[in-house]
Design a protein around this motif. Structure first.
Motif, mmCIF file in Angstrom:
data_model
loop_
_atom_site.group_PDB
_atom_site.id
_atom_site.type_symbol
_atom_site.label_atom_id
_atom_site.label_comp_id
_atom_site.label_asym_id
_atom_site.label_seq_id
_atom_site.Cartn_x
_atom_site.Cartn_y
_atom_site.Cartn_z
ATOM 1 N N LEU A 1 3.844 9.708 -9.981
ATOM 2 C CA LEU A 1 3.176 9.950 -11.266
ATOM 3 C C LEU A 1 2.487 11.315 -11.281
ATOM 4 C CD1 LEU A 1 1.582 6.477 -12.008
ATOM 5 C CD2 LEU A 1 3.401 7.587 -13.301
ATOM 6 N N ALA A 2 1.922 11.722 -10.169
ATOM 7 C CA ALA A 2 1.177 12.976 -10.125
ATOM 8 C C ALA A 2 2.092 14.196 -10.087
ATOM 9 C CB ALA A 2 0.254 12.987 -8.900
ATOM 10 N N TYR A 3 3.167 14.123 -9.308
ATOM 11 C CA TYR A 3 3.997 15.309 -9.083
ATOM 12 C C TYR A 3 5.406 15.213 -9.665
ATOM 13 C CZ TYR A 3 0.257 16.413 -5.863
ATOM 14 O OH TYR A 3 -0.956 16.670 -5.319
ATOM 15 N N GLY A 4 5.759 14.094 -10.235
ATOM 16 C CA GLY A 4 7.067 13.946 -10.848
ATOM 17 C C GLY A 4 8.130 13.425 -9.905
ATOM 18 N N SER A 5 7.950 13.610 -8.622
ATOM 19 C CA SER A 5 8.880 13.068 -7.638
ATOM 20 C C SER A 5 8.144 12.940 -6.310
ATOM 21 C CB SER A 5 10.107 13.966 -7.474
ATOM 22 O OG SER A 5 9.728 15.189 -6.887
ATOM 23 N N PHE A 6 8.757 12.231 -5.421
ATOM 24 C CA PHE A 6 8.159 12.043 -4.102
ATOM 25 C C PHE A 6 9.104 12.617 -3.064
ATOM 26 C CE2 PHE A 6 7.880 9.456 -0.200
ATOM 27 C CZ PHE A 6 6.615 9.834 0.187
ATOM 28 N N LYS A 7 8.633 13.616 -2.334
ATOM 29 C CA LYS A 7 9.398 14.204 -1.244
ATOM 30 C C LYS A 7 8.531 14.161 0.008
ATOM 31 C CE LYS A 7 10.638 17.873 -4.003
ATOM 32 N NZ LYS A 7 11.031 19.244 -4.221
ATOM 33 N N LEU A 8 9.134 13.797 1.104
ATOM 34 C CA LEU A 8 8.367 13.767 2.353
ATOM 35 C C LEU A 8 8.019 15.162 2.837
ATOM 36 C CD1 LEU A 8 10.115 10.903 4.337
ATOM 37 C CD2 LEU A 8 7.853 10.887 3.309
ATOM 38 N N PHE A 9 8.948 16.093 2.662
ATOM 39 C CA PHE A 9 8.722 17.459 3.109
ATOM 40 C C PHE A 9 8.983 18.390 1.935
ATOM 41 C CE2 PHE A 9 10.275 15.034 6.736
ATOM 42 C CZ PHE A 9 9.177 15.143 7.574
ATOM 43 N N ASN A 10 8.048 19.261 1.618
ATOM 44 C CA ASN A 10 8.233 20.224 0.531
ATOM 45 C C ASN A 10 8.990 21.428 1.067
ATOM 46 O OD1 ASN A 10 7.017 18.793 -1.489
ATOM 47 N ND2 ASN A 10 4.984 19.597 -1.057
ATOM 48 N N ASN A 11 10.291 21.298 1.088
ATOM 49 C CA ASN A 11 11.156 22.353 1.572
ATOM 50 C C ASN A 11 11.514 23.242 0.394
ATOM 51 O OD1 ASN A 11 12.987 23.987 2.792
ATOM 52 N ND2 ASN A 11 14.282 22.334 3.593
ATOM 53 N N GLU B 1 0.829 -1.205 0.000
ATOM 54 C CA GLU B 1 0.000 0.000 0.000
ATOM 55 C C GLU B 1 0.867 1.260 0.000
ATOM 56 O OE1 GLU B 1 -3.396 0.582 -0.139
ATOM 57 O OE2 GLU B 1 -3.461 -1.524 -0.707
ATOM 58 N N VAL B 2 1.903 1.278 0.803
ATOM 59 C CA VAL B 2 2.806 2.429 0.828
ATOM 60 C C VAL B 2 3.513 2.567 -0.510
ATOM 61 C CG1 VAL B 2 4.937 3.316 1.876
ATOM 62 C CG2 VAL B 2 3.108 2.435 3.322
ATOM 63 N N ASP B 3 3.930 1.457 -1.095
ATOM 64 C CA ASP B 3 4.605 1.489 -2.383
ATOM 65 C C ASP B 3 3.695 2.035 -3.477
ATOM 66 O OD1 ASP B 3 6.748 0.985 -4.179
ATOM 67 O OD2 ASP B 3 5.715 -0.837 -4.834
ATOM 68 N N SER B 4 2.444 1.616 -3.496
ATOM 69 C CA SER B 4 1.531 2.117 -4.525
ATOM 70 C C SER B 4 1.211 3.595 -4.308
ATOM 71 C CB SER B 4 0.242 1.294 -4.556
ATOM 72 O OG SER B 4 -0.462 1.431 -3.343
ATOM 73 N N THR B 5 1.128 4.037 -3.063
ATOM 74 C CA THR B 5 0.896 5.453 -2.782
ATOM 75 C C THR B 5 2.070 6.301 -3.248
ATOM 76 O OG1 THR B 5 -0.455 4.874 -0.879
ATOM 77 C CG2 THR B 5 0.370 7.113 -0.980
ATOM 78 N N VAL B 6 3.287 5.842 -2.985
ATOM 79 C CA VAL B 6 4.472 6.558 -3.442
ATOM 80 C C VAL B 6 4.509 6.599 -4.961
ATOM 81 C CG1 VAL B 6 7.003 6.455 -3.531
ATOM 82 C CG2 VAL B 6 5.810 6.140 -1.369
ATOM 83 N N GLU B 7 4.147 5.510 -5.603
ATOM 84 C CA GLU B 7 4.132 5.474 -7.066
ATOM 85 C C GLU B 7 3.100 6.452 -7.632
ATOM 86 O OE1 GLU B 7 3.507 2.198 -10.617
ATOM 87 O OE2 GLU B 7 4.021 1.538 -8.596
#
Length: 56
Positions: A42-52, A32-38
């Motif tokens: 796909l939506a934002y181009g990258s996955f960052k935990l914190f938008n700094n 579930e975590v893997d599919s959420t990260v994927e």
């Protein structure tokens, strides 16, 4: 004389089923975590935990 309690068939079966259920639950949540990260990738181009904004 020792009073060791031997594990019976019911206890062994209960621990076996509990171990299988625990592994299944952990693998489910990992997927579930893997599919959420994927999906976030796909939506934002990258996955960052914190938008700094200071990280370029």
């Amino acid at each position: 004389m020792t009073n060791e309690k031997k594990w019976g068939d019911k206890e062994i079966a209960a621990f076996g089923v509990a171990a299988v259920m625990f592994v299944a639950l952990v693998s489910y949540w990992v997927s579930e975590v893997d599919s959420t990260v994927e999906l976030l990738t796909l939506a934002y181009g990258s996955f960052k935990l914190f938008n700094n904004p200071l990280v370029f």
